[in-house]
Scaffold this motif. Sequence first.
Motif, mmCIF file in Angstrom:
data_model
loop_
_atom_site.group_PDB
_atom_site.id
_atom_site.type_symbol
_atom_site.label_atom_id
_atom_site.label_comp_id
_atom_site.label_asym_id
_atom_site.label_seq_id
_atom_site.Cartn_x
_atom_site.Cartn_y
_atom_site.Cartn_z
ATOM 1 N N VAL A 118 -32.560 -23.379 0.291
ATOM 2 C CA VAL A 118 -32.456 -24.517 -0.623
ATOM 3 C C VAL A 118 -33.568 -25.535 -0.419
ATOM 4 N N TYR A 148 -29.158 -16.159 -3.595
ATOM 5 C CA TYR A 148 -28.212 -16.947 -4.394
ATOM 6 C C TYR A 148 -28.476 -18.437 -4.253
ATOM 7 N N ALA A 149 -28.574 -18.925 -3.001
ATOM 8 C CA ALA A 149 -28.779 -20.359 -2.781
ATOM 9 C C ALA A 149 -30.122 -20.817 -3.323
ATOM 10 N N ARG A 192 -31.818 -19.520 -5.832
ATOM 11 C CA ARG A 192 -31.775 -19.532 -7.291
ATOM 12 C C ARG A 192 -31.009 -20.743 -7.818
ATOM 13 N N VAL A 193 -29.846 -20.999 -7.231
ATOM 14 C CA VAL A 193 -29.039 -22.131 -7.683
ATOM 15 C C VAL A 193 -29.763 -23.454 -7.441
ATOM 16 N N ALA A 194 -30.365 -23.593 -6.245
ATOM 17 C CA ALA A 194 -31.084 -24.827 -5.932
ATOM 18 C C ALA A 194 -32.292 -25.014 -6.848
ATOM 19 N N SER A 195 -32.991 -23.915 -7.151
ATOM 20 C CA SER A 195 -34.162 -23.997 -8.025
ATOM 21 C C SER A 195 -33.770 -24.445 -9.433
ATOM 22 N N GLU A 196 -32.679 -23.881 -9.962
ATOM 23 C CA GLU A 196 -32.234 -24.286 -11.297
ATOM 24 C C GLU A 196 -31.775 -25.737 -11.311
ATOM 25 N N ALA A 197 -31.103 -26.170 -10.258
ATOM 26 C CA ALA A 197 -30.657 -27.560 -10.193
ATOM 27 C C ALA A 197 -31.845 -28.511 -10.137
ATOM 28 N N THR A 251 -29.600 -20.298 4.963
ATOM 29 C CA THR A 251 -29.140 -21.056 3.803
ATOM 30 C C THR A 251 -29.950 -22.340 3.631
#
Length: 457
Positions: free
Chosen positions: A144, A204-205, A207-212, A140
Motif C-alpha cells: 500500500v 490485492y492491497a 490494487r485497492v490502494a492504487s485505485e483509492a 501488506t
Amino acid sequence: MKDFRAGLRLRPFYGAMLKGLANQMETGAHPFQFGNKARQLRVETLSKLRWLALFGQLATVLATSLVLRFPLPLALCLVVIGVSALLNIAVRLLAQKTLRLTVGPATSLLAFDVLQLTALLYLTGGLANPFSILFLAPVTIAAVSLPPRQIVLIAILTALAASFLGVEHQPLPWYGGQPINLPWLYQLGIWLALLVACVFIAAYASRVASEARALTQALNAVELVLEHQNHLSQLDGLAAAAAHELGTPLATIALVTKELSNGLLPPEYSEDILLLTQQVKRCREILGRLTSLAVEDKKVFNKTRLSIVLEQAATPHRQDPVKITIDAKGEGNEPSLPHSPAIIYGMSNFIENAVDFAKNTVTIQCRWTAYQVRVVILDDGPGFPLNVLDRIGDPYITSRALRRRKSDEGAGLGLGVFIAKTLLERTGAKIRFSNRETVGASVALEWSRSRIENTNE
C-alpha cells in the motif's frame, strides 16, 4: 453575439488551466502530493506500527518462557527484539514525525522488519511457529505504500526468508523439551500457503490502494478546478470594490484641480492644470466601467441559449479535416442556461476527444422537450475499445491509444474525462458512453430541463 464572444475569450483560459492541473497530477508536481508522493509513509506511522509489533513479540516471548515455561533461547530473542527497538528509537530521534519516507529508506526499513522477524522465528521453531503468519505484515505495508518494483523486492525477500526457515531453524519450544517433528508435507504446505498469501495480499492491497489514490487525486483536481472558477467569478466584485475605494481620493484630486484652475496661477501652469483635469476625467470613466463590471457581466452571462453554449464548446476544436456540425431542435422554446463553465468545459472535453478520434465528421445532436434536454456527441472514428468501455469516466484509464487517431504525448482516456464527467454530473447530467451500431462512438448527456436551466455550476 456579445455573450458568445465573451465565452470564446474565456474558454481557452479554462481549457489551459484544467489541462495544466491534469499535467501536474500526472507528473506528481503538485502540493497535494500527487503521483508517487501520495504513496509515501510518514516516519511516525511506520514507527508506531513497529512498536506495536515489538510489544507483541516481547509479550509472546515472555509468556512462552515465563508462563508456559517452554525452553527457548530467551536472551537471544530479547537481543533480536532489542536491536529493532534501538533502530526504532534512532529513527524517531533523527527524523521529524511528519517526514515522509522516500522509496529507498522505506524499502530498507521494511526489509529490516522481514529479516528481524526471520531471526526471531529461526530461534523459535521456523515455519512451524504459528506466528510465521506475521510475514504478511511487511508485505501488506509495502503493497500500500511502495511502487510495484519495491513491492516485488519485499515479496521476494519474504519468500527467501520463508524458504530458509523451512529447512533451517531451532526446535519449536514445547513441553518438557520434547521436539515436535511435523511431517515434511505439512511444512511444505505451510511454506506454500505463506507464498500464496504474500502474492495475493500484495496484489490485492496494491490494487485497492492504487485505485483509492487515483480517485482521491482526481477528486482533488476537480476541487481545484472549481476553486479556480470561484476565484474568477469573484474578480468582478473585487474590481467594483477597488473602484469604490478609489472614488474618494479621486474626487479630492478633482476638487483640488478645479480650485487650482479657477485660481490666479501663472500662465505656464495652465496647460498642466488642463492635462490634470483631463486625466481625472479619464480615471472617472475607467472607475465607472469597473464599478458596473459585475452588473454588466451578470447581464452578459445571465442567460445563454443552449445552441450558443454548444458553439462555445465546439469552436476551439474546429479544424481540418474533421467537420463539426451542430443539429439543435426540439419542442417549444430553446432552453436558456445561466453561464456555466462546468457545462462548457465538460462538453468541450468530450467534443475534443471526438474530434481527435473522428475520421471526417463530428455531429452534436441537441434535442429538448418541456421536461428534458439531451445532447449526443457522435464521431465516425473506431469507437471505444470494448475492454475499457464500461470503465470510461474512471480516472487514469490509459488505453486511449487503441482508439486515438492522433498519437499526442500524454493522451489518454483518464483524468480529463473524469473531470469533465464529474463537473457535468454536478449539474445534474446523466452520461452514457457507447459505440454506434455502424461506426464511431457516442457520448449522450441528459438533463432535467428545470435543472439545467437553473444550474449554478
